[in-house]
Design a protein around this motif. Structure first.
Motif, PDB file in Angstrom:
ATOM      1  N   ARG A  69       0.849  -1.151   0.005  1.00 40.28           N
ATOM      2  CA  ARG A  69       0.061  -0.031   0.050  1.00 40.28           C
ATOM      3  C   ARG A  69       0.895   1.339  -0.084  1.00 40.28           C
ATOM      4  N   THR A  70       1.920   1.391   0.854  1.00 38.41           N
ATOM      5  CA  THR A  70       2.928   2.357   0.736  1.00 38.41           C
ATOM      6  C   THR A  70       3.644   2.667  -0.423  1.00 38.41           C
ATOM      7  N   GLN A  71       3.977   1.437  -1.082  1.00 39.23           N
ATOM      8  CA  GLN A  71       4.481   1.553  -2.465  1.00 39.23           C
ATOM      9  C   GLN A  71       3.411   2.153  -3.534  1.00 39.23           C
ATOM     10  N   LYS A  72       2.211   1.615  -3.446  1.00 40.19           N
ATOM     11  CA  LYS A  72       1.284   2.516  -4.278  1.00 40.19           C
ATOM     12  C   LYS A  72       1.265   3.995  -4.121  1.00 40.19           C
ATOM     13  N   ASP A  73       0.869   4.017  -2.778  1.00 37.69           N
ATOM     14  CA  ASP A  73       0.602   5.447  -2.304  1.00 37.69           C
ATOM     15  C   ASP A  73       1.907   6.565  -2.556  1.00 37.69           C
ATOM     16  N   LEU A  74       2.843   5.990  -2.454  1.00 32.20           N
ATOM     17  CA  LEU A  74       4.172   7.083  -2.942  1.00 32.20           C
ATOM     18  C   LEU A  74       4.050   7.021  -4.358  1.00 32.20           C
ATOM     19  N   GLY A  75       3.945   6.126  -5.205  1.00 42.89           N
ATOM     20  CA  GLY A  75       3.882   6.042  -6.674  1.00 42.89           C
ATOM     21  C   GLY A  75       2.895   7.148  -7.188  1.00 42.89           C
ATOM     22  N   ASP A  76       1.452   7.108  -6.385  1.00 43.92           N
ATOM     23  CA  ASP A  76       0.494   7.881  -6.619  1.00 43.92           C
ATOM     24  C   ASP A  76       0.927   9.580  -6.486  1.00 43.92           C
ATOM     25  N   ILE A  77       1.547   9.515  -5.388  1.00 43.19           N
ATOM     26  CA  ILE A  77       1.749  10.889  -4.846  1.00 43.19           C
ATOM     27  C   ILE A  77       3.078  11.615  -5.905  1.00 43.19           C
ATOM     28  N   LEU A  78       4.058  10.817  -6.368  1.00 49.70           N
ATOM     29  CA  LEU A  78       4.841  10.851  -7.348  1.00 49.70           C
ATOM     30  C   LEU A  78       4.260  11.335  -8.652  1.00 49.70           C
ATOM     31  N   GLY A  79       3.143  10.737  -9.154  1.00 49.34           N
ATOM     32  CA  GLY A  79       2.444  10.600 -10.238  1.00 49.34           C
ATOM     33  C   GLY A  79       1.847  12.121 -10.311  1.00 49.34           C
ATOM     34  N   TYR A  80       1.419  12.213  -9.190  1.00 50.66           N
ATOM     35  CA  TYR A  80       0.630  13.653  -9.085  1.00 50.66           C
ATOM     36  C   TYR A  80       1.399  14.879  -9.169  1.00 50.66           C
ATOM     37  N   ILE A  81       2.759  14.712  -8.422  1.00 50.60           N
ATOM     38  CA  ILE A  81       3.689  15.659  -8.657  1.00 50.60           C
ATOM     39  C   ILE A  81       4.030  15.837 -10.191  1.00 50.60           C
ATOM     40  N   ASP A  82       4.167  14.826 -10.950  1.00 48.43           N
ATOM     41  CA  ASP A  82       4.593  14.791 -12.486  1.00 48.43           C
ATOM     42  C   ASP A  82       3.585  15.668 -13.078  1.00 48.43           C
ATOM     43  N   GLN A  83       2.442  15.205 -12.792  1.00 44.24           N
ATOM     44  CA  GLN A  83       1.163  15.988 -13.316  1.00 44.24           C
ATOM     45  C   GLN A  83       1.259  17.289 -12.966  1.00 44.24           C
ATOM     46  N   LEU A  84       1.406  17.678 -11.777  1.00 45.44           N
ATOM     47  CA  LEU A  84       1.545  19.347 -11.515  1.00 45.44           C
ATOM     48  C   LEU A  84       2.629  19.796 -12.363  1.00 45.44           C
ATOM     49  N   GLY A  85       3.617  19.271 -12.642  1.00 47.73           N
ATOM     50  CA  GLY A  85       4.735  19.896 -13.352  1.00 47.73           C
ATOM     51  C   GLY A  85       4.317  19.992 -14.920  1.00 47.73           C
ATOM     52  N   GLU A  86       3.548  19.606 -15.290  1.00 46.17           N
ATOM     53  CA  GLU A  86       3.200  19.719 -16.722  1.00 46.17           C
ATOM     54  C   GLU A  86       2.468  20.746 -16.951  1.00 46.17           C
ATOM     55  N   LEU A  87       2.111  21.437 -15.925  1.00 43.25           N
ATOM     56  CA  LEU A  87       0.992  22.774 -15.953  1.00 43.25           C
ATOM     57  C   LEU A  87       1.825  23.886 -16.252  1.00 43.25           C
ATOM     58  N   ASP A  88       1.199  24.668 -17.249  1.00 40.41           N
ATOM     59  CA  ASP A  88       2.048  26.095 -17.585  1.00 40.41           C
ATOM     60  C   ASP A  88       1.618  26.939 -16.607  1.00 40.41           C
ATOM     61  N   THR A  89       2.595  27.375 -15.884  1.00 44.65           N
ATOM     62  CA  THR A  89       2.496  28.242 -14.808  1.00 44.65           C
ATOM     63  C   THR A  89       3.399  29.653 -15.182  1.00 44.65           C
TER      64      THR A  89
END
Length: 95
Positions: free
Chosen positions: A26-46
């Motif tokens: 569960r921790t492996q999945k949760d940490l992966g989800d968190i990093l995926g969300y951070i990558d998704q935020l990095g794609e935003l045009d700021t």
């Protein structure tokens, strides 16, 4: 960055934790989800977006620092059972 089982076990050792195999997964999945969300935020045009120090945009609401009590030294010392040279005398606590 990929979150592997070895990385989760390494983080466990750093944090001195003992997780069950189910919690490790569960921790492996949760940490992966968190990093995926951070990558998704990095794609935003700021571009053109001003950095914020506070999400709510509130200003610091402090009052002016004004002394409201005058010198109360004599009043405080008048309540003490014993005084000497502007200080309060107290009994010794040890010899």
């Amino acid at each position: 960055m990929e979150i592997t089982k070895d990385l989760v076990q390494y983080l466990e050792s750093l944090g001195r934790l003992e997780l069950s195999p189910e919690d490790e997964e569960r921790t492996q999945k949760d940490l992966g989800d968190i990093l995926g969300y951070i990558d998704q935020l990095g794609e935003l045009d700021t571009n053109g977006v001003e950095p914020l120090s506070h999400a709510a945009g509130v200003a610091n609401v402090t009052r002016e620092d004004v002394v409201i009590n005058e010198d109360m030294r004599d009043a405080v010392l008048s309540n003490a059972p014993e005084t000497k040279d502007g200080t309060i005398l107290v009994p010794k606590t040890f010899d």
